[in-house]
Design a protein around this motif. Structure first.
Motif, PDB file in Angstrom:
ATOM      1  N   CYS A 234     104.417 -80.552  24.967  1.00 39.48           N
ATOM      2  CA  CYS A 234     103.230 -80.494  25.817  1.00 39.48           C
ATOM      3  C   CYS A 234     102.821 -81.908  26.220  1.00 39.48           C
ATOM      4  CB  CYS A 234     102.089 -79.793  25.091  1.00 39.48           C
ATOM      5  SG  CYS A 234     102.396 -78.039  24.798  1.00 39.48           S
ATOM      6  N   LEU A 235     101.949 -81.992  27.213  1.00 44.58           N
ATOM      7  CA  LEU A 235     101.489 -83.281  27.720  1.00 44.58           C
ATOM      8  C   LEU A 235     100.089 -83.596  27.202  1.00 44.58           C
ATOM      9  CD1 LEU A 235     102.579 -82.914  31.460  1.00 44.58           C
ATOM     10  CD2 LEU A 235     103.823 -84.053  29.623  1.00 44.58           C
ATOM     11  N   HIS A 236      99.837 -84.865  26.988  1.00 46.24           N
ATOM     12  CA  HIS A 236      98.510 -85.316  26.581  1.00 46.24           C
ATOM     13  C   HIS A 236      97.574 -85.231  27.793  1.00 46.24           C
ATOM     14  CE1 HIS A 236      95.771 -88.777  25.047  1.00 46.24           C
ATOM     15  NE2 HIS A 236      95.331 -87.603  24.631  1.00 46.24           N
ATOM     16  N   THR A 237      96.552 -84.392  27.701  1.00 46.29           N
ATOM     17  CA  THR A 237      95.690 -84.145  28.852  1.00 46.29           C
ATOM     18  C   THR A 237      94.232 -84.515  28.647  1.00 46.29           C
ATOM     19  OG1 THR A 237      95.298 -81.863  28.135  1.00 46.29           O
ATOM     20  CG2 THR A 237      97.140 -82.238  29.660  1.00 46.29           C
TER      21      THR A 237
ATOM     22  N   SER B 111     112.030 -86.201  27.613  1.00 46.22           N
ATOM     23  CA  SER B 111     111.379 -85.089  26.926  1.00 46.22           C
ATOM     24  C   SER B 111     111.408 -83.846  27.808  1.00 46.22           C
ATOM     25  CB  SER B 111     109.907 -85.422  26.618  1.00 46.22           C
ATOM     26  OG  SER B 111     109.786 -86.605  25.869  1.00 46.22           O
ATOM     27  N   VAL B 112     111.784 -82.717  27.226  1.00 50.56           N
ATOM     28  CA  VAL B 112     111.705 -81.439  27.932  1.00 50.56           C
ATOM     29  C   VAL B 112     110.234 -81.044  28.039  1.00 50.56           C
ATOM     30  CG1 VAL B 112     112.353 -79.002  27.906  1.00 50.56           C
ATOM     31  CG2 VAL B 112     113.924 -80.724  26.993  1.00 50.56           C
ATOM     32  N   ILE B 113     109.746 -80.779  29.256  1.00 50.02           N
ATOM     33  CA  ILE B 113     108.347 -80.379  29.423  1.00 50.02           C
ATOM     34  C   ILE B 113     108.200 -79.045  30.149  1.00 50.02           C
ATOM     35  CG2 ILE B 113     107.486 -82.752  29.328  1.00 50.02           C
ATOM     36  CD1 ILE B 113     107.123 -82.556  32.413  1.00 50.02           C
TER      37      ILE B 113
ATOM     38  N   GLU C 291      97.939 -77.706  30.695  1.00 51.65           N
ATOM     39  CA  GLU C 291      97.423 -77.079  29.480  1.00 51.65           C
ATOM     40  C   GLU C 291      97.798 -75.601  29.428  1.00 51.65           C
ATOM     41  OE1 GLU C 291      93.572 -80.056  28.932  1.00 51.65           O
ATOM     42  OE2 GLU C 291      93.274 -78.007  29.667  1.00 51.65           O
ATOM     43  N   ASP C 292      97.726 -74.920  30.554  1.00 58.28           N
ATOM     44  CA  ASP C 292      98.093 -73.501  30.572  1.00 58.28           C
ATOM     45  C   ASP C 292      99.597 -73.319  30.377  1.00 58.28           C
ATOM     46  OD1 ASP C 292      95.490 -72.812  30.875  1.00 58.28           O
ATOM     47  OD2 ASP C 292      95.612 -72.259  32.989  1.00 58.28           O
ATOM     48  N   ALA C 293     100.387 -74.284  30.846  1.00 57.57           N
ATOM     49  CA  ALA C 293     101.822 -74.233  30.573  1.00 57.57           C
ATOM     50  C   ALA C 293     102.083 -74.357  29.077  1.00 57.57           C
ATOM     51  CB  ALA C 293     102.549 -75.344  31.335  1.00 57.57           C
ATOM     52  N   CYS C 294     101.344 -75.238  28.424  1.00 57.79           N
ATOM     53  CA  CYS C 294     101.473 -75.406  26.975  1.00 57.79           C
ATOM     54  C   CYS C 294     101.091 -74.117  26.253  1.00 57.79           C
ATOM     55  CB  CYS C 294     100.587 -76.567  26.520  1.00 57.79           C
ATOM     56  SG  CYS C 294     100.780 -77.012  24.786  1.00 57.79           S
ATOM     57  N   THR C 295     100.018 -73.474  26.704  1.00 58.96           N
ATOM     58  CA  THR C 295      99.608 -72.196  26.119  1.00 58.96           C
ATOM     59  C   THR C 295     100.687 -71.138  26.312  1.00 58.96           C
ATOM     60  OG1 THR C 295      97.255 -72.676  26.444  1.00 58.96           O
ATOM     61  CG2 THR C 295      97.873 -70.361  26.233  1.00 58.96           C
ATOM     62  N   ARG C 296     101.279 -71.115  27.499  1.00 60.03           N
ATOM     63  CA  ARG C 296     102.340 -70.146  27.764  1.00 60.03           C
ATOM     64  C   ARG C 296     103.537 -70.390  26.848  1.00 60.03           C
ATOM     65  NH1 ARG C 296     106.722 -70.119  31.261  1.00 60.03           N
ATOM     66  NH2 ARG C 296     106.079 -72.107  32.150  1.00 60.03           N
TER      67      ARG C 296
END
Length: 409
Positions: free
Chosen positions: A247-250, A166-168, A86-91
């Motif tokens: 982003c990933l589904h968390t 998918s690029v993550i 989730e923090d990677a998605c925020t970044r």
């Protein structure tokens, strides 16, 4: 004045400032400090907890930690949760120039709402958006910039591009474990990004070598259980208009309808698609999935609802096909800002596509997030502070102002 202040009051004592009732709280729990700083105001200090000021906070409600709130000029509030994915998605939302930052007419502003009856105030971020969505079966340019095409063969120029992904992150592609090797052409060796059509000029592609292949440790070919893998690229992926991470589904439940994308076959025994295809498909219930995927030699215990999911169409022929494997089943609504695509599933298996209505089998991403985090983000993530939700307490707070503090009884 300093002489009127006591340095002995504990946090959560009552205080008063600007005719509003407050309570002594650590500065990082007082959201209105953001606005106070903007207008060069400073709440009086009750005391210090170490080097952290405990201030007279007149907010009606305290936040957990102001340092976990980032304010982005385009997206408003962003929250750090401590979960790596989730923090990677925020970044990514901070550093990547996602299309949503240009495809929305967006305004936001701060506002302090005063509750006269409670003599306190709340800070609100007002936002206004107008979205522009693209529809159609053939994807548009920039619509799915996280899509990856996986290549097999002796060299990149003659490679066969047979799976999706998918690029993550800056170095990792999420795909299906059964895509790490193909019987006729051997192991996956290449990743192509930033393309809409296979026929796009090669100089428009971003091509990377696969440095490391990481299948899930419980995957055993040709089984369809734990059909998920990560590919590490040899160099860092360059994010631009054509290439963005997903982003990933968390957490939570995904929608009833999700979108699958890929360059797979256009139908039964038909050729692979040249243009990236997108398809909206519906969720099947657990019992339906068990009927579609009973026990067989590649699925010995039958469908597993914890680690798998099935989506498709009950009436028309609409499903993923050969060549779509490894690609994402995704949502553009799970992200609260409707900005970043969220990968919910990884295309794993299906019946013979293009013949009858039914469902495809997908690996449930949310179940594998801890494993993905351990590989992709083994170290602690450091996010930028953002604007303007951070400040240096040593320079931004001084001992001044009158303070009226009454001990909490």
């Amino acid at each position: 004045m300093v002489g009127k202040m006591s340095m002995n009051f504990v946090a959560r004592s009552y205080c008063e400032w600007d005719s509003f009732q407050g309570r002594c709280a650590e500065v990082y729990r007082c959201l209105s400090t953001i606005l106070d700083k903007k207008y060069n105001k400073q709440a009086p200090i009750c005391t210090f907890k170490g080097v952290t000021p405990v201030i007279c906070c007149t907010d009606c409600e305290l936040v957990d930690d102001l340092r976990n709130i980032i304010i982005d000029e385009k997206l408003g509030y962003l929250y750090k949760t401590g979960r790596k994915a989730e923090d990677a998605c925020t970044r990514f939302k901070q550093i990547v120039d996602y299309r949503c930052k240009h495809d929305t007419q967006y305004d936001w502003s701060y506002s302090l709402n005063y509750r006269i009856d409670e003599k306190c105030r709340n800070l609100t971020l007002f936002e206004s958006r107008n979205y522009f969505y693209t529809q159609g079966r053939e994807a548009e340019k920039y619509e799915y910039p996280h899509m990856a095409l996986l290549g097999f063969g002796a060299d990149v120029d003659s490679a066969q591009w047979l799976c999706g992904g998918s690029v993550i992150s800056e170095r990792y592609i999420l795909t299906a474990a059964h895509c790490i090797s193909q019987p006729r052409v051997g192991p996956v060796k290449y990743v192509a990004l930033g393309i809409l059509r296979r026929s796009d000029p090669v100089d428009k592609w971003q091509r990377y070598n696969v440095r490391r292949v990481v299948p899930h440790p419980e995957y055993k070919s040709p089984s369809k259980y734990h059909d998920i893998a990560l590919l590490e690229t040899d160099t860092e992926i360059q994010f631009n208009d054509d290439v963005h991470p997903a982003c990933l589904h968390t957490r939570g439940e995904a929608e009833e309808v999700l979108t699958g994308t890929g360059w797979g076959a256009l139908g039964y025994k038909q050729q692979l698609a040249d243009t990236l295809q997108s398809l909206d498909i519906s969720r099947f219930g657990e019992e339906e999935c068990k009927q579609h995927y009973p026990s067989h030699r590649h699925l010995l215990q039958g469908y597993n609802h914890t680690t798998q999911m099935c989506y498709g169409d009950r009436e028309t022929v609409a499903d993923s096909c050969e060549g779509d494997s490894g690609g994402p089943l995704q949502s553009n609504k799970l992200d609260e800002h409707h900005c970043v695509t969220t990968v919910v599933g990884v295309t794993s298996a299906g019946k013979q596509c293009g013949i009858t209505a039914g469902s495809g089998l997908y690996t449930r991403v949310i179940h594998y997030v801890p494993w993905i985090e351990s590989v992709v983000w083994p170290e602690e993530l450091h996010l930028r502070s953002g604007r303007p939700a951070s400040f240096d307490v040593r320079s931004d707070f001084r001992l001044n102002g009158d303070l009226n503090v009454n001990k909490l009884i």
